[in-house]
Motif scaffolding. Structure first.
Motif, PDB file in Angstrom:
ATOM      1  N   TYR A 205      26.514  41.444  39.247  1.00 19.30           N
ATOM      2  CA  TYR A 205      27.209  40.027  39.155  1.00 19.30           C
ATOM      3  C   TYR A 205      26.391  39.218  39.974  1.00 19.30           C
ATOM      4  CZ  TYR A 205      30.232  35.922  39.405  1.00 19.30           C
ATOM      5  OH  TYR A 205      30.630  34.766  39.684  1.00 19.30           O
ATOM      6  N   GLN A 206      25.988  39.763  41.288  1.00 16.54           N
ATOM      7  CA  GLN A 206      25.280  38.914  42.299  1.00 16.54           C
ATOM      8  C   GLN A 206      24.000  38.243  41.903  1.00 16.54           C
ATOM      9  OE1 GLN A 206      25.322  41.843  45.608  1.00 16.54           O
ATOM     10  NE2 GLN A 206      26.810  40.440  46.562  1.00 16.54           N
ATOM     11  N   THR A 207      23.386  38.914  40.896  1.00 12.14           N
ATOM     12  CA  THR A 207      22.159  38.490  40.110  1.00 12.14           C
ATOM     13  C   THR A 207      22.263  37.248  39.455  1.00 12.14           C
ATOM     14  OG1 THR A 207      22.187  39.534  38.198  1.00 12.14           O
ATOM     15  CG2 THR A 207      21.265  40.713  39.987  1.00 12.14           C
ATOM     16  N   LYS A 208      23.383  36.932  39.209  1.00 18.58           N
ATOM     17  CA  LYS A 208      23.623  35.718  38.412  1.00 18.58           C
ATOM     18  C   LYS A 208      22.913  35.406  37.035  1.00 18.58           C
ATOM     19  CE  LYS A 208      26.594  34.101  41.573  1.00 18.58           C
ATOM     20  NZ  LYS A 208      27.816  34.272  41.337  1.00 18.58           N
ATOM     21  N   LYS A 209      22.795  36.522  36.578  1.00 20.76           N
ATOM     22  CA  LYS A 209      21.956  36.634  35.246  1.00 20.76           C
ATOM     23  C   LYS A 209      22.562  37.709  34.375  1.00 20.76           C
ATOM     24  CE  LYS A 209      17.377  35.308  36.383  1.00 20.76           C
ATOM     25  NZ  LYS A 209      16.680  35.852  37.838  1.00 20.76           N
ATOM     26  N   PRO A 210      22.348  37.768  33.009  1.00 23.56           N
ATOM     27  CA  PRO A 210      22.765  38.601  32.070  1.00 23.56           C
ATOM     28  C   PRO A 210      21.958  39.730  32.452  1.00 23.56           C
ATOM     29  CG  PRO A 210      22.361  36.599  30.966  1.00 23.56           C
ATOM     30  CD  PRO A 210      21.818  36.450  32.118  1.00 23.56           C
ATOM     31  N   TRP A 211      22.649  41.211  32.339  1.00 20.12           N
ATOM     32  CA  TRP A 211      21.566  42.113  32.192  1.00 20.12           C
ATOM     33  C   TRP A 211      21.430  42.996  30.788  1.00 20.12           C
ATOM     34  CZ3 TRP A 211      22.665  47.551  30.962  1.00 20.12           C
ATOM     35  CH2 TRP A 211      21.587  48.370  31.542  1.00 20.12           C
ATOM     36  N   ILE A 212      20.115  43.221  30.636  1.00 18.71           N
ATOM     37  CA  ILE A 212      20.069  43.790  29.387  1.00 18.71           C
ATOM     38  C   ILE A 212      19.481  45.325  29.482  1.00 18.71           C
ATOM     39  CG2 ILE A 212      18.401  43.479  27.234  1.00 18.71           C
ATOM     40  CD1 ILE A 212      18.212  40.535  28.305  1.00 18.71           C
ATOM     41  N   SER A 213      20.017  45.955  28.734  1.00 20.17           N
ATOM     42  CA  SER A 213      19.697  47.446  28.863  1.00 20.17           C
ATOM     43  C   SER A 213      18.398  47.904  28.062  1.00 20.17           C
ATOM     44  CB  SER A 213      20.716  48.207  27.961  1.00 20.17           C
ATOM     45  OG  SER A 213      20.539  47.862  26.255  1.00 20.17           O
ATOM     46  N   SER A 214      17.975  48.846  28.431  1.00 24.39           N
ATOM     47  CA  SER A 214      16.353  49.274  27.734  1.00 24.39           C
ATOM     48  C   SER A 214      16.724  50.270  26.650  1.00 24.39           C
ATOM     49  CB  SER A 214      15.538  49.625  29.092  1.00 24.39           C
ATOM     50  OG  SER A 214      16.374  50.713  29.526  1.00 24.39           O
ATOM     51  N   ASP A 215      17.910  50.444  26.195  1.00 19.39           N
ATOM     52  CA  ASP A 215      18.204  51.534  25.327  1.00 19.39           C
ATOM     53  C   ASP A 215      19.181  51.130  24.259  1.00 19.39           C
ATOM     54  OD1 ASP A 215      18.743  53.807  23.986  1.00 19.39           O
ATOM     55  OD2 ASP A 215      18.942  55.043  26.077  1.00 19.39           O
TER      56      ASP A 215
END
Ligand SMILES: *[C@@H]1O[C@H](CO)[C@@H](O)[C@H](O)[C@H]1NC(C)=O
Ligand SMILES: *[C@@H]1O[C@H](CO)[C@@H](O)[C@H](O)[C@H]1NC(C)=O
Ligand SMILES: *[C@@H]1O[C@H](CO)[C@@H](O)[C@H](O)[C@H]1NC(C)=O
Length: 340
Positions: A205-215
């Motif tokens: 949440y602190q990154t303020k960006k969506p997170w995308i899996s690598s799998d």
């Protein structure tokens, strides 16, 4: 005189951290009996104020976590100068540095974490670690075009999520965007099961960006139930192709609030995950850009309607309600004003 006497008494009454093994590289292993805590200093417990550290200390602990277990850490303490801090590093290398700790828990998976304190001036410090068995990982859940909203910290659980031949995109919507420590208990692992730890939702949440899996699979585990209503939106990444920026909208009851996408040449999406009904009352955007409303991930099966900027302005006010609402702007900056 009286004040001096009083401060002497306080010092005498407090637990002493001096001489309690403040050095670099202490190792702490799980006691044989599950659920047995380890305290530092050993005479401290969480009902007491944190003891004073001597000045100019540097101490660190390597806390080992056996396979099949996780560790819960609480720290109590405060530093008083700009060169002093507390630090944790988990098994994936995620680093957190703080200057004040009020016993909001941290959670760590195997095989270890390190905890360090270094202080120049006066500081207080104490901690407690307890190890628990990992929860059982439940049936996997597939992610389709509607996306999935998980009430992520309300109960203890572990579930595999997958999207066949595709990656997964995570966005976290904390109940309180200023105080979201409850997200530290929710951990993200790559693939199925709890062996490939990545990070926790507090850090994401602190990154303020969506997170995308690598799998095409991830496992989410929440170690501790909180009363807060934090949501995690899981989407299949294929529906988000061509979207350059994703912005979270945080509706608030009985108020007027804005959602702004900064756009550019790519599409951008304003994403709402809420149980509040929202009424769009104003918009500022390029009149030849378009906005498409989706109830879920952008897909023909979730499409509500497409408007040009001019059409949308004429259609206002418009009401929206649903688990997930996305406003996808074709290009350029757009400011939407809502009322709940
Ligand atoms: C999520 O969990 C919280 C806490 O148990 C509860 O108050 C809330 O209603 C739940 N929200 C949803 C959308 O189920
Ligand atoms: C929303 O944005 C508009 C246009 O930029 C601005 O005039 C207004 O003050 C903003 N309202 C809030 C509640 O931030
Ligand atoms: C679009 O959303 C509005 C507001 O929720 C609803 O009234 C309308 O029926 C929806 N239209 C379609 C085509 O889904």
């Amino acid at each position: 005189m009286l004040q001096k006497l009083f401060s002497c008494l306080v010092v005498a009454a407090a637990v002493s951290a001096a001489g309690s093994g403040c050095k670099i590289g202490n190792v702490i292993n799980k006691p044989v009996i599950d659920g047995t805590p380890v305290y530092w200093p050993p005479s401290w417990t969480e009902t007491q104020p944190a003891p004073q550290l001597d000045k100019e200390q540097s101490c660190s602990w390597i806390v080992t976590i056996p396979r099949g277990y996780y560790a819960k850490l609480i720290i109590s303490g405060k530093t008083t100068d700009k060169d002093s801090r507390f630090q944790t590093v988990d098994s994936a290398g995620n680093l957190i540095q703080t200057t004040q700790e009020n016993m909001d828990p941290y959670f760590f998976p195997a095989s270890k974490f390190t905890l360090a304190v270094s202080n120049e001036g006066s500081a207080t410090f104490a901690f407690k670690v307890v190890w628990f068995l990992l929860p059982y990982v439940g049936d996997d859940a597939g992610i389709g075009p509607s996306g999935l909203v998980v009430n992520v910290t309300s109960k203890v659980y572990a579930i595999d999520y997958h999207s066949t031949d595709d990656l997964l995109t995570l966005m976290t919507f904390p109940a309180d965007t200023k105080n979201y420590y409850s997200l530290r208990s929710a951990l993200v692992f790559a693939g199925e099961g709890l062996s490939n730890y990545i990070t926790n939702l507090y850090l994401l949440y602190q990154t303020k960006k969506p997170w995308i899996s690598s799998d095409d699979a991830i496992t989410i585990v929440n170690f501790e139930a909180a009363s807060s209503n934090d949501n995690l939106l899981i989407q299949s990444s294929k529906y988000l192709t061509g979207i350059g920026e994703m912005v979270e909208l945080h509706p608030q009851a009985n108020s007027i609030y804005n959602g702004t996408v900064n756009g550019g040449t790519l599409m951008s999406s304003l994403v709402a995950v809420t149980d509040l009904p929202m009424q769009m009352i104003d918009v500022q955007m390029k009149s030849d850009a378009t906005v498409t409303v989706y109830y879920g991930s952008p897909d023909s099966s979730t499409l509500n309607k497409t408007y040009t900027g001019a059409q949308l302005k004429n259609a206002l006010p418009l009401s929206f309600s649903g688990d997930v609402v996305q406003f996808v702007v074709s290009s350029g900056k757009a400011v939407f004003t809502f009322k709940s």
